[in-house]
Design a protein around this motif. Structure first.
Motif, short mmCIF file in Angstrom:
data_model
loop_
_atom_site.label_atom_id
_atom_site.label_comp_id
_atom_site.label_asym_id
_atom_site.label_seq_id
_atom_site.Cartn_x
_atom_site.Cartn_y
_atom_site.Cartn_z
N HIS A 167 -6.48 0.14 14.02
CA HIS A 167 -6.12 1.00 12.90
C HIS A 167 -4.67 1.45 13.05
O HIS A 167 -4.28 1.96 14.11
N SER A 168 -3.86 1.25 12.02
CA SER A 168 -2.46 1.64 12.00
C SER A 168 -1.71 0.95 13.15
O SER A 168 -1.79 -0.26 13.29
N THR A 202 -7.56 -5.77 11.08
CA THR A 202 -6.59 -4.68 11.09
C THR A 202 -6.82 -3.78 9.88
O THR A 202 -7.18 -4.24 8.80
N LEU A 203 -6.56 -2.49 10.08
CA LEU A 203 -6.70 -1.48 9.03
C LEU A 203 -5.38 -0.74 8.92
O LEU A 203 -4.96 -0.07 9.88
N ALA A 204 -4.71 -0.86 7.78
CA ALA A 204 -3.46 -0.13 7.53
C ALA A 204 -2.44 -0.35 8.64
O ALA A 204 -1.75 0.57 9.08
N ALA A 205 -2.31 -1.59 9.10
CA ALA A 205 -1.43 -1.89 10.23
C ALA A 205 -0.01 -2.18 9.78
O ALA A 205 0.20 -2.82 8.74
N MET A 211 -6.96 -5.46 6.20
CA MET A 211 -7.44 -4.47 5.23
C MET A 211 -6.37 -3.40 5.06
O MET A 211 -5.82 -2.89 6.05
N HIS A 212 -6.07 -3.07 3.80
CA HIS A 212 -4.98 -2.14 3.53
C HIS A 212 -5.18 -1.52 2.15
O HIS A 212 -5.74 -2.17 1.26
N ALA A 213 -4.74 -0.28 1.99
CA ALA A 213 -4.82 0.40 0.70
C ALA A 213 -3.50 0.26 -0.04
O ALA A 213 -2.44 0.53 0.55
N PRO A 214 -3.51 -0.14 -1.31
CA PRO A 214 -2.26 -0.32 -2.07
C PRO A 214 -1.40 0.93 -2.14
O PRO A 214 -0.19 0.84 -2.26
N ASP A 241 3.23 -3.56 1.62
CA ASP A 241 4.07 -4.72 1.94
C ASP A 241 3.87 -5.19 3.38
O ASP A 241 4.08 -6.36 3.71
N ASN A 242 3.44 -4.28 4.25
CA ASN A 242 3.15 -4.65 5.63
C ASN A 242 1.96 -5.61 5.70
O ASN A 242 1.98 -6.58 6.45
N ALA A 243 0.95 -5.32 4.91
CA ALA A 243 -0.22 -6.20 4.87
C ALA A 243 0.18 -7.58 4.36
O ALA A 243 -0.28 -8.61 4.87
N ALA A 244 1.04 -7.60 3.34
CA ALA A 244 1.49 -8.88 2.78
C ALA A 244 2.25 -9.69 3.83
O ALA A 244 2.07 -10.91 3.94
N ALA A 245 3.08 -9.02 4.63
CA ALA A 245 3.86 -9.73 5.65
C ALA A 245 2.95 -10.26 6.76
O ALA A 245 3.14 -11.38 7.25
#
Length: 403
Positions: free
Chosen positions: A107-108, A129-132, A194-197, A205-209
């Motif tokens: 997480h993070s 991963t969550l909000a990483a 996994m990420h919240a928009p 954008d971190n999730a996209a990368a």
């Protein structure tokens, strides 16, 4: 959910504290959870996700990194590299118990840590991963105002999450130098991002990368309106359900052999929420569902009711029985669907008990295909041969004893 408290030795020889949440039934797989930056193993998101995974048959170890929570050591002397080493040592502690982790969850900043550590833990087959952050140095913005003091004095006290904590120059330099792209590209494990928009702490954008850098198999699931710390219990439960379902595709879930006299194995039902009626229902390694009651009856409506499961069993058995008969006969049956409703009605044959009730199940069977009237009528008759139908029609024996 049984929980064990345990300790293991961290990277600097300090004792690190951990909780091992165990399934209330067969142990199917083991997960290792890395918490967010300066958080602890007991942050609500970690507790809730761990509990829900335990309900699905996973043992989950969550621990406090060096200098945090109940673990020994000085956080100001740690770095991102030492966090990775603590993760590896946690995995070794699990392996020593015969529970080597197959799944890493972070997480993070803990998500960045599991991405970096996965390659060094041979037992790991899947990473979530969550909000990483894609760049671990992203955390530096949390104490940007103290950077001059950290650089000048070697460490400085900052306030994070409403509490003071000392950040060392070594940590700052380490996260600045860390690059995850190559490690993600060569992860060699299944990846779930996994990420919240609308995450205001670590942008989407971190999730996209991360997703772009990873090779298949990789998956992305949005956390919708969740905040960065996943404080809403519903968001944490959703994340846990997705992780559990996703991970079963990549982990070798070994269930024990069924006991004598139970050829279909054991269906285990255990309470998931002592304040309501939510239940975890597990049948073997690949089947986990929730049972509940409607909100009008004090439940949270997160799963079918017990009678809903009973009706589902009747409907499924009816459809299967019709299909088997039509297949054997070579009839042109294209599709079967069965609607089942359940009600309590006054028992017509219980004259001695005026208030006696009987259970009434009503089935509506739909048959699609180029069938003539005789074939349709015969298939309707075959529905009554369904084993569950027969079980419901005749008396059953239910034996109950204390485990």
């Amino acid at each position: 959910m049984p929980t064990e408290r345990l300790t293991f030795t961290g990277h600097s020889g300090d004792t690190l504290t951990a909780r091992l949440d165990l399934p209330d039934g067969p142990h199917l797989a083991t997960a290792l959870f890395a918490h967010c930056f300066t958080c602890s193993k007991d942050i609500p998101a970690a507790r809730r996700i761990s509990a829900r995974l335990a309900g699905a048959g996973f043992a989950v170890l969550r621990f406090d990194f060096t200098g945090l929570g109940h673990s020994e050591g000085e956080f100001e002397n740690t770095s991102f590299t030492t966090n990775i080493r603590d993760l590896e040592l946690a995995a070794e502690a699990l392996a020593a118990r015969g529970m080597a982790p197959g799944l890493l969850i972070g997480h993070s900043l803990g998500g960045a840590a599991v991405l970096a550590a996965a390659g060094g833990i041979d037992s790991v087959r899947a990473v979530a991963t969550l909000a990483a952050p894609f760049d671990p140095g992203h955390v530096l913005h949390n104490f940007a105002g103290a950077m001059d003091r950290i650089e000048a004095d070697g460490a400085a006290e900052v306030t994070l999450g409403g509490r003071p904590i000392r950040i060392g120059r070594g940590f700052v330099e380490d996260v600045r130098a860390e690059a995850l792209e190559d490690k993600i590209e060569h992860l060699g494990r299944a990846l779930l991002v996994m990420h919240a928009p609308r995450d205001a702490v670590v942008g989407i954008d971190n999730a996209a990368a991360i997703f772009k850098a990873a090779k298949h198999p990789k998956s992305f699931v949005t956390l919708d309106e969740a905040d960065h710390l996943i404080t809403d219990p519903d968001d944490a439960e959703y994340a846990a359900q997705v992780i559990a379902a996703w991970a079963t595709r990549y982990l070798d879930l070994a269930a024990p052999a069924p006991p004598p006299g139970a050829p279909e194995g054991v269906v285990r039902v255990s309470e998931a929420d002592a304040d309501g009626f939510l239940q975890d229902v597990n049948a073997g390694p690949g089947h986990h569902v929730l049972a509940d009651e409607p909100a009008a009856y004090g439940g949270t409506d997160r799963g079918m009711s017990p009678y809903g499961f009973l009706a589902a069993g009747l409907g499924a058995c009816t459809s299967m029985t019709i299909r088997m008969y039509a297949r054997r006969k070579g009839w042109p049956l294209e599709h079967v669907s069965v609607d089942v409703t359940h009600d309590k009605v006054h028992a017509q044959d219980a004259a001695s008990r005026a208030e006696a009730k009987a259970d009434k199940f009503t089935r509506s069977v739909r048959l699609t295909g180029d069938l003539d009237d005789d074939q349709r009528q015969r298939l309707l008759e075959i529905a009554d041969k369904c084993p569950v139908h027969r079980t419901l029609e005749r008396s059953s024996v239910v034996e109950t004893h204390l485990a």
